[in-house]
Each structure stands twice: as C-alpha cells, then as structure tokens.
Design an enzyme around this catalytic site. Structure first.
Site, short mmCIF file in Angstrom:
data_model
loop_
_atom_site.label_atom_id
_atom_site.label_comp_id
_atom_site.label_asym_id
_atom_site.label_seq_id
_atom_site.Cartn_x
_atom_site.Cartn_y
_atom_site.Cartn_z
CE LYS A 16 6.58 39.69 -42.31
NZ LYS A 16 6.41 38.52 -41.45
N GLY A 53 12.55 40.83 -37.05
CA GLY A 53 13.96 40.49 -37.23
C GLY A 53 14.15 39.92 -38.61
CG HIS A 54 14.83 41.95 -41.74
ND1 HIS A 54 13.91 42.74 -41.09
CD2 HIS A 54 15.73 42.79 -42.27
CE1 HIS A 54 14.25 43.99 -41.21
NE2 HIS A 54 15.35 44.06 -41.92
CD GLN A 95 5.70 42.69 -36.09
OE1 GLN A 95 5.14 43.68 -36.51
NE2 GLN A 95 6.96 42.72 -35.72
CG ASP A 113 8.62 34.57 -37.06
OD1 ASP A 113 9.34 35.56 -37.18
OD2 ASP A 113 8.07 34.24 -36.00
P1 IMP Z 1 5.31 42.51 -29.37
O1 IMP Z 1 5.15 42.86 -30.82
O2 IMP Z 1 6.74 42.45 -28.94
O3 IMP Z 1 4.46 43.39 -28.49
O4 IMP Z 1 4.75 41.03 -29.17
C1 IMP Z 1 3.36 40.74 -29.30
C2 IMP Z 1 3.14 39.39 -29.96
O5 IMP Z 1 3.59 39.45 -31.32
C3 IMP Z 1 3.93 38.26 -29.33
O6 IMP Z 1 3.15 37.07 -29.43
C4 IMP Z 1 5.17 38.15 -30.19
O7 IMP Z 1 5.73 36.86 -30.14
C5 IMP Z 1 4.58 38.45 -31.55
N1 IMP Z 1 5.57 39.01 -32.48
C6 IMP Z 1 6.08 40.26 -32.50
N2 IMP Z 1 6.95 40.43 -33.49
C7 IMP Z 1 7.00 39.26 -34.15
C8 IMP Z 1 7.71 38.84 -35.32
O8 IMP Z 1 8.45 39.57 -35.97
N3 IMP Z 1 7.46 37.55 -35.68
C9 IMP Z 1 6.60 36.73 -35.02
N4 IMP Z 1 5.92 37.10 -33.95
C10 IMP Z 1 6.11 38.35 -33.51
#
Ligand code: IMP
Length: 441
Positions: free
Chosen positions: A15, A39-40, A227, A12
């Site tokens: 990017k 998400g974008h 991420q 977040d």
């Molecule tokens: P997962 O990727 O859904 O398995 O989540 C694992 C960890 O990564 C969690 O703490 C999520 O909140 C974090 N996370 C996953 N995708 C994002 C993103 O796009 N932005 C910020 N945090 C993310």
C-alpha cells in the site's frame, strides 16, 4: 476529493508505494486505523526512512493525520518525529484528540495474552505493539485518549482507574510480576510530558472537522488504510485478525468524515499478485506440504523480500486467492485496483490462482464467514502460463503494453473477476517501477 487506499488481502500488499504514488497529488494524508503495527519504507531524496506511525506523506511536505480510529503510541510517534528531524526533515503530523493512546502496559499485556493463547493455537501472531489491548480498553470505556494527555488531571484520573485493574490482571490472573509499566506516577510523568509536546506543537486536532474543512476547501485528501481486509476485526479471519477496520468503512468511523463524502471519492484496493501472511491461522492457497511447493514459496519469499517490516519474521506465501479478493471488493466497494509485485512471479513456468473453493462438495466464490470453515475450503486452481523475468525498469518506462502478454492476461483475469479496472501495476520496489493507468486525483 478523497481517495481511500485499502489492503485487499492480509496486509503487506504494498500500500505504501501506491500511497506514495497518488499521494503526490494529495494535500492531506490521513490514517484511519491501526497503530505502530504497520510498517512502511519510504525513499525520499535517495534516503530510506522506515516508519510505522508517521504517515509517509508527512515527509513529503503533506499534512499527515492520525485519525480517531488509530491507536497511537506517543513514544513511537515522537521517536519517529525526532529521527526525521535529526535527518533534516520537518514532518507535519496531527493527531486526533479522540484517538486512543497505547501505554506501556498494553504492550506487556499483548505479550502475556499471546503466550497464554499459544497453548490452544489461538495466538494471532501479533506484532506485540499492544494494539489489541488498547482497542479492548477503548471498547471497554477505560482507555486513555490523546485528548486526555493534554490535561494532567484528567490523565491522572484515567490512570488511577485503569492501572490497578491491569496490575491485578497481571498479578492475580496470570501470576506474574507487574513491572514499571504499571506504575501510575511514572506513567503520569512520561505521558503528561507527551501531552505537553503535543500541545506546544499544536499537534492535536478534531479530525472530522479538520479533514472535512480540507475537503470542503477543495483539497485532495487521501485516507490510508493499514493492514488488510482479511485481518479486519469484523470482516477478517477472526480471531487471527488485528483489532481495527482496515476496510473502507473504517475510513468514515476512523476519521469522522461522513460516508457520503468518502463514497463520492475513489476507493482503491491494493492487491498483491500472490499471498503473503505473517500471522497464524488457515491459508487455503498456501504453498506448503511438499518439496516443490516449499521451494516455490522460498523462491517467492526471497524474490519478494517477504519478511515482516515491523518484526522481520519470514512470511508464509500462497497463490492469489480470488474468493478473498471478491470478499474484499464487495466489503469496501472498490472503484479501482492496483496490483503489486507482478515482477516477483516473473520467471515461473506457470502461475496459479485459487479461482473458487470447494466446501462440502459445493463450489463457492467467496469466503465463508467463519475461519474454521475457511480452513475447510479446498481451492480450485486456474493455471496461467508464466511470464519471463524482464528488465522491469525498462518495462515501467515503456508502460502497460510493454508487459509480457501472459502478465497482461493475468491482470485482465483479476480485473474481470472483480469487475474493477486496474489503475496501477507495481513491478518493482522503486518509485518509478509502477505502471500507472489511471490517476484518481
Ligand atoms: P496486531 O495488529 O499486532 O494485534 O496483530 C494481529 C494480527 O494482524 C497478526 O496476525 C499480525 O501479524 C497481523 N498484522 C498486524 N499488522 C500487520 C501489518 O501491517 N501487515 C500484516 N499483518 C499485520
């Protein structure tokens, strides 16, 4: 040439805006890890599009590639493509045959495991998209790849091996009922249909070959990380991480383009001017614990719209963490940085930065390798004079020199500490609200 975009904090960092900005000059935009956990929001022709899988460049006439390092939920992919088509766009999306498919049971298992872990505070606060369970199956050599969807017989073989194991896990280990997500025939019917669509639309590629051909033909290729560094499975705050490598090395393994090619290009770290976090785990510079800090966090959350794009959850907020950024710059070898959300801090009397940590009485400049030790770190803050809120659109139009002096001092500090030039400064959500100092393509 290539440009790789990497999140340098916890995801977040904005990017998408930078991918958008520099992506104009790209011919191909490739994602190399993650899935529909990202998400974008993209604004094109006055219309807003919320996407989690289709690369933003693909709605601007570029070729969008989901590399082999991605985990692809075909339901999400085709939903997004269909929605974009209904709105009059024709995105060109290619998917690596080596990418792994997220199946409905992965989402169910994601939820069950998070619930189980929450008793001991080990839940990562996942997005619930089945990301972790899909990468687990990939590493366990029981995954279903996009290439497998193209051949109904191979797909059936894969499902017949893996689904009974998943069903047993749910029923025998967790004592729950396994629903239709665990029905081999239903899964086969739905996913071989996705395979048919992928094949008929000629959407699958051998990503390494496809992308390298483009680079060799002189095209501009952008690698879009999702991420961020501190939630990288190897370099992040394990176990509160995602299950892939957002760091620049992931661009190589996640696409099949060699490190010599990617290393000759630019690697741009995206930095948010403060910290935000959707998941659980420690956060040394977090603004919390007293009324003043909580109020400040609330102010930044509202000004910065710090709510999850995918989940809508309010994000935790903290001051910029320099040891975290030093770790990110080293891990990915940044050639430039873009600093976003500088406007959000406008109007504060002072702005703090966690400059170093104190750990066991010793000063340290980088993150310790275990999350528990990171949680023991006490930040030593540097305090900067704040800068006034401004007409940021006008500042963006006038360029870098129009930034308030104190904001420039803040940027100089970050750049000096990381020994990396600032390429861009984000001062608002719009496309025109980024000050561009350097264009990598
Ligand atoms: P997962 O990727 O859904 O398995 O989540 C694992 C960890 O990564 C969690 O703490 C999520 O909140 C974090 N996370 C996953 N995708 C994002 C993103 O796009 N932005 C910020 N945090 C993310």
């Amino acid at each position: 040439m290539t440009v790789t975009i990497v999140g340098s904090q916890l995801g977040d960092e904005g990017k998408g805006g930078i991918v958008d900005l520099y992506g104009d000059a790209a011919d191909v935009v490739a994602r190399y890890q993650g899935g529909d956990n990202a998400g974008h929001t993209v604004v094109e022709g006055g219309e807003e599009y919320k996407l989690s899988l289709v690369p933003s460049g693909a709605i601007r006439g570029k070729v969008g590639v989901l590399g082999n390092g991605c985990v692809v939920n075909p339901r999400t992919l085709f939903d997004e493509i269909d929605t974009l088509r209904e709105r009059g766009l024709d995105p060109d999306v290619r998917v690596a045959q080596r990418a792994h498919a997220i199946l409905p049971y992965h989402r169910v298992l994601d939820g069950i495991e998070e619930e189980a872990k929450s008793d001991s505070d080990l839940d990562a606060g996942t997005t619930g998209r089945g990301i972790g369970p899909t990468y687990e199956d990939k590493a366990g050599r029981r995954g279903v790849r996009i290439g497998d969807l193209l051949d109904p017989e191979t797909l059936r073989d894969r499902l017949e091996y893996v689904v009974p194991q998943k069903r047993a896990l749910v029923e025998d280990v967790y004592g729950m009922e396994a629903g239709e997500e665990f029905d081999i025939d239903a899964l086969h019917e739905e996913f071989s249909e996705y395979g048919r669509r992928l094949r008929e639309n000629d959407m699958t590629v051998n990503a390494g070959e496809f992308l390298t051909d483009h680079v060799e033909a002189g095209d501009n290729v952008m690698f879009e990380g999702a991420q961020g560094t501190s939630i990288d499975i190897d370099h992040g705050i394990y176990p509160y991480v995602t299950s892939s490598n957002p760091t620049a090395g992931g661009a190589c393994t996640g696409t099949g383009v060699g490190p010599t090619t990617i290393g000759q290009g630019e690697i741009i770290g995206i930095v948010k001017a403060y910290l935000s976090r959707v998941g659980t785990g420690p956060l040394p510079t977090e603004l919390k614990g007293d009324d003043e800090s909580e109020d400040l966090a609330e102010y930044i959350r509202e000004e910065g719209g710090e709510y999850g794009t995918v989940t809508g959850r309010p994000r935790r907020v903290g001051w910029l963490d320099m040891p975290m950024l030093r770790h990110a710059a080293r891990t990915s070898g940044f050639t430039g940085i873009a600093v976003n959300h500088l406007d959000v801090l406008g109007g504060l009397d002072e702005v703090k930065v966690g400059h170093t940590y104190t750990l066991d009485g010793e000063e340290t400049e980088t993150m310790p390798p275990t999350t528990e030790r990171w949680g023991d770190c006490d930040p030593t803050y540097r305090t900067f004079d704040g800068w006034p809120d401004a007409d940021w659109e006008a500042v963006a139009a006038d360029g870098y020199d129009a930034l308030p002096d104190n904001a420039q001092a803040y940027l100089d500090y970050i750049s000096d500490e990381l020994d990396t030039p600032v390429y861009a400064v984000g001062i608002g959500p719009g496309r025109d609200e980024t000050i561009v100092l350097d264009r990598p393509f």
